[in-house]
Design an enzyme around this catalytic site. Structure first.
Site, PDB file in Angstrom:
ATOM      1  CB  CYS B  86      58.353  -1.796 -19.751  1.00 45.33           C
ATOM      2  SG  CYS B  86      59.071  -0.937 -21.148  1.00 45.33           S
ATOM      3  CG  HIS B 203      53.974  -2.825 -21.647  1.00 41.90           C
ATOM      4  ND1 HIS B 203      54.039  -1.875 -20.653  1.00 41.90           N
ATOM      5  CD2 HIS B 203      55.047  -2.589 -22.428  1.00 41.90           C
ATOM      6  CE1 HIS B 203      55.099  -1.100 -20.834  1.00 41.90           C
ATOM      7  NE2 HIS B 203      55.727  -1.517 -21.916  1.00 41.90           N
ATOM      8  CD  GLU B 205      51.296  -2.618 -18.475  1.00 37.80           C
ATOM      9  OE1 GLU B 205      51.667  -3.780 -18.670  1.00 37.80           O
ATOM     10  OE2 GLU B 205      52.040  -1.624 -18.659  1.00 37.80           O
TER      11      GLU B 205
END
Lengths: 743, 229
Positions: B86, B203, B205
């Site tokens: 990002c 994302h 994560e």
């Protein structure tokens, strides 16, 4: 030191006229003169005007707010600090509060909403808690009003722009559109923080001689008189000219402030900490000193300024954002200053605590203000304003109801911006940062897991202005109960309330009556639920040209799940599950969305608080024993809308076939009525007997009304047969199509 | 192997990346401070999501000049693995470690939602634990994620297989309606031409635990672990 503060060259003369222009009453001005034994200086007059404003002093509401229950075994901090704190076990404290930013958001929607978020976040991390989630409750005018789209876009943009950039997820909220808010929107912002037990930070000054540190952004001319002139007066044609009283937010600096303040608190060198919020440097310094019953000295020559030549008046009243005031332990200033420097933030010693109880300010060698601290805080006026119900209740002048065919009524309701999906709004908010969000926006409550534990917190925020307009007492009760049901549907026990009380001008007895009855309602509901009210905020003067908003108490509630695995969403899980309807009374069209669209109103039902509590307990037992697949509170649009919403699974649509017709209940009321505290459960067939056992004898209406279907069709009795996909499209488009201007 | 996650002022998902690596994937990982030049022997450096320096200027334009970025650029030039998520992707473009740029979403608003991406090239250190053509469900949350690059550059990237992830629908088709932000060629993630630097808007994560809405993001981290193992 027995020297009186000096008038500065070029300063306006202080007299009654000047005091009135500052929003003080004649009586208040005379009180100030008596308390000081002299006429205040211009600077002091400014200081009094903000500290004695409705916004800062709660002068009309204090006496009534004292009625709210704020004690309980989990309560660590309630009234008197920046936010409420509850012990939720495993060494964690939940710290939360809700606050209004209505007037600034109407004048400048983006910055007004953004700084509303910023302000409430600072109240939370000032307590030593890391902000972990935000909610908001928004009220706009109808889409027929040309300004609504602009305000909606600005407010949502501001909330997202600020919240997304500071890394605090916005996990839920509510949005309503009604003509009654055309000229006075509401923006209420809630924040939840988590603190380790022992890290809770006080805002009580301690230790004579301890230095006072100013940290964060420099002071500019923005926001002067935001609290007194903007927040504590009605709107009129000149409100546009008050735009400069709205502050401008800097979320990047705020993010640094969060990290730096939390790190500073860990050092143990911070004695007290407070946001420079409404009335900025003045309120933070005076309030911290007042809590510790001490005096404080400030040297304005040391205040970091954004531009030169600010006057003492401007410095003291500025509401520039992202500033905090710290009382530090003497001798450890350097350590703190270096810590803030690491985060590229300035920290400057600007004063110290004294033992004489005076708030004393110097500038360029002059004493410019010298006021007893108590006069600014605890001794601010508190009024017992007269209150009385309106002499002539508004006549029911609605057109005669028209009752469309049920299927058509359902389509229209799904298309209402108050019922339809709020995805357009929450899609603009980061709802997942911090990796805790286990139930995302779109269900009855948001749920956050607490890392390293089995626990989770659920959050809900609700308001019910149409009900409150019919009966401010019952409406406040219904609102509080709705928030509790939303939590219980997710499987969470309500543990704490924070309230944002939005009303009109308290100097009008009928508005004051609405307020008093609202507080009574919250008190009674909170007592019935055994849930303390640990923080809150009052917003008066929400009216324009003499027309007040409907009474709008907003209730945000926090719930605890001992086991995150017991959480439930509103969405049906498996075809074949039995659909159960639980409710405490009979639905009515009064104050419903159906009434707003088609008429039919009528009277509100009475509320039986015992049954309401029983319903919550039943829901919690069912969740704890993992007996149900889903639970959904029936809200705007009534039963038929709620059934459709249960079918809109995040991973795809399911269907439902139900029989809900009951003898003796008016058909539109049964399908679309509200206010009956109804909950739709889906129950695996093998668990039905167990569920019935738990519900039996609690005084609740329990009915098996149908079955979850694999085929995505919604069938209600014989007259509604609609494809779920069609309803979902209407529901998803309700807001976007209006925002794009086709509504 | 060892992971370093950079904290810039304004980084937000640095703690989430650290949590995913350390607590969920049980990796050796630590935060790297933007003012330090020492990468602490990291085998893979992660530039996390957020709003570095508030992104008041072009996203990532300020962070690129942080002291730590000098070391990251060196590290990448020597073949070290760098993952930009990002805002990290935006920083990598600004630092010219990746081609192209990320511009304002076509909706002109911030978007937070789950989307589907297709793994277009699984022969890289960042995707080798996935199959080519595999679909991953990942969250996005950004206001500036519309990938653009000059046409000839894009053609070369397509030819060399530098497009690692593309936004697709449930059937794996890169349609316009599956493209959340208007990215050219539905591009969600690209590598440099030596395949040791990877930037993506989704994302991973935030997709490592079923409880938080899915764990497809593990594929990306496992790939890196596998390629260094």
């Amino acid at each position: 030191m027995n020297v009186n503060p000096v008038a500065l060259p070029g300063e306006p003369r202080v007299d009654l006229e000047q005091a009135l222009a500052h929003g003080l009453s004649e009586q208040e001005f005379r009180l100030i003169e008596r308390r000081l034994g002299r006429t205040p200086t211009f600077t002091e007059l400014g200081v009094f005007s903000v500290m004695w404003s409705e916004h800062c002093s709660y002068k009309s509401s204090r006496r009534h707010l004292a009625k709210l229950p704020n004690k309980g075994p989990m309560v660590v901090s309630a009234a008197g600090e920046n936010a409420g704190a509850l012990d939720i076990g495993d060494g964690w404290l939940a710290v939360f509060k809700i606050e209004s930013h209505n007037h600034p958001s109407f004048v400048e929607p983006y910055q007004g909403a953004a700084t509303g978020v910023g302000g409430i976040l600072r109240d939370i991390f000032a307590m030593g808690a890391r902000p972990v989630a935000s909610l908001n409750s928004l009220k706009f005018g109808s889409f027929a009003n040309a300004r609504t789209r602009y305000l909606l876009g600005g407010v949502v943009g501001g909330i997202g722009g600020y919240g997304n950039c500071v890394g605090v997820p916005t996990v839920g909220g509510e949005v309503m559109f009604d003509d009654a808010y055309n000229d006075n929107i509401l923006v209420n912002a809630f924040c939840l923080g988590l603190a380790r037990q022992g890290d809770l930070q006080s805002a009580r000054a301690k230790g004579v001689g301890n230095p006072v540190l100013y940290v964060g952004s420099a002071t500019g001319r923005d926001g002067i008189h935001g609290a007194s002139l903007l927040a504590s007066a009605e709107f009129d044609e000149s409100s546009e000219s008050k735009r400069p009283t709205v502050q401008v937010g800097d979320p990047f600096t705020q993010k640094l402030l969060i990290e730096a303040c939390l790190e500073a608190i860990k050092t143990g060198a911070v004695v007290a900490l407070q946001d420079m919020g409404a009335a900025g440097l003045t309120s933070s310094s005076a309030e911290m000193a007042a809590r510790g019953k001490l005096g404080i000295e400030l040297d304005l020559d040391r205040i970091p300024l954004r531009e030169p030549n600010l006057t003492p008046y401007e410095m003291l009243l500025s509401e520039s954002q992202e500033r905090m005031l710290i009382v530090a332990e003497k001798g450890r200033e350097r350590e703190l200053i270096e810590l803030f420097e690491k985060w590229d933030l300035q920290a400057v010693a600007v004063g110290q605590l004294t033992d004489d109880g005076h708030w004393r300010v110097s500038w360029r060698g002059h004493l410019v203000a010298d006021i007893p601290v108590a006069a600014l805080a605890d001794e601010a006026p508190a009024y017992e304003r007269p209150f009385a119900p309106p002499a002539n209740p508004a006549p029911d002048c609605g057109a005669p109801p028209r009752h469309p065919a049920p299927a058509q009524a359902l389509r229209c309701l799904m298309d209402s911006p108050n019922v339809g999906s709020k995805r357009w709004v929450y899609r603009q908010y980061d709802s997942i940062v911090q990796s805790n969000t286990v139930i995302e926006p779109g269900s009855d409550s948001a749920v956050l897991r607490i890392k390293g534990t089995r626990r989770a917190l659920a959050l809900a925020v609700d308001s019910n202005p149409r009900t409150c307009a019919l009966d401010p007492y019952l409406g406040a009760i219904a609102t509080t109960l709705e928030a509790a049901r939303n939590l219980a549907c997710a499987g969470a026990r309500p543990i704490g309330i924070t309230d944002c009380l939005n009303y009109g001008n308290p100097e009008r007895p009928e508005v004051m009556w609405q307020f008093v009855r609202g507080v009574d309602g919250i008190r009674d509901a909170a007592q019935a639920l055994d849930t303390p009210v640990v923080s809150g905020n009052v917003s008066f003067y929400n009216e324009t040209r003499g027309r007040a908003i409907p009474p709008t108490p907003t209730i945000a509630m926090v719930g605890l799940l001992e086991d995150v695995e017991c959480r439930r969403t509103q969405f049906f899980q498996r075809p074949g599950d039995v659909i159960v309807l639980l409710r405490t009374s009979i639905p009515a069209l009064a104050a419903s969305e159906y009434d707003a669209l088609f008429g039919g109103g009528g009277r509100l039902n009475a509320i039986d608080l015992k049954k309401e509590r029983a319903l919550i307990e039943v829901l919690l037992t069912l969740a704890a024993q993992k007996l149900i697949g889903s639970a959904h509170d029936v809200a705007d649009g009534g039963l038929a809308v709620a059934l459709a919403e249960c079918c809109f699974g995040p991973m795809g649509n399911l269907g439902a076939a139900v029989e809900v017709d009951v003898n003796g209940i008016d058909r539109p009321a049964n399908l679309f009525g509200e206010g009956a505290s109804s909950v739709i459960l889906s129950v695996p067939p093998e668990a039905v007997a167990k569920v019935e056992q738990i519900v039996a004898g609690r005084g609740l209406e329990y009915r098996r009304i149908g079955t979850v279907l694999k085929e995505p069709w919604l069938r209600i009795d014989s007259d509604i047969q609609l494809e779920v996909a069609e309803l979902r499209t209407i529901y998803e488009q309700a807001l976007p199509r209006r925002i794009q201007g086709h509504g | 192997m060892k992971w370093g996650v950079v904290t810039f002022p304004g980084s937000l998902d640095d703690r989430d990346a650290l949590f995913a690596l350390r607590d969920v994937l049980e990796q050796d990982a630590e935060l790297l401070w933007h003012k330090d030049r020492d990468l602490r022997n990291a085998d893979c450096v992660v530039l996390p999501g957020g709003f570095s320096y508030g992104d008041y200027l072009r996203c990532g334009a300020m962070a690129r000049f942080s002291p730590v970025m000098e070391s990251v650029v060196d590290f990448a030039r020597r073949g070290g693995l760098v993952l930009g998520i990002c805002n990290g992707f935006q920083i990598l473009c600004e630092a010219h470690l990746l081609p192209g740029a990320l511009t304002r979403n076509r909706s002109l608003s911030f978007i937070c939602e789950r989307i589907i991406v297709k793994v277009e090239n699984s022969q890289t250190p960042f995707t080798c634990a996935a199959d080519s053509g595999e679909l991953l469900r990942l969250p996005i949350k950004h206001g500036e994620g519309r990938y653009v690059a000059p046409a000839d550059e894009l053609r070369r990237m397509e030819d060399r297989g530098q497009i690692l992830l593309r936004y697709v629908d449930q059937n794996g088709e890169a349609t316009d309606s599956a493209n959340p932000n208007g990215s050219t060629h539905c591009i969600a993630g690209v590598a440099n031409d030596t395949f040791n630097v990877f930037g993506l808007m989704p994302h991973p994560e935030h997709a490592v635990e079923p409880m938080l809405g899915g764990d497809d993001g593990i594929r990306i981290f496992r790939s890196i672990i596998q390629s260094l193992g």
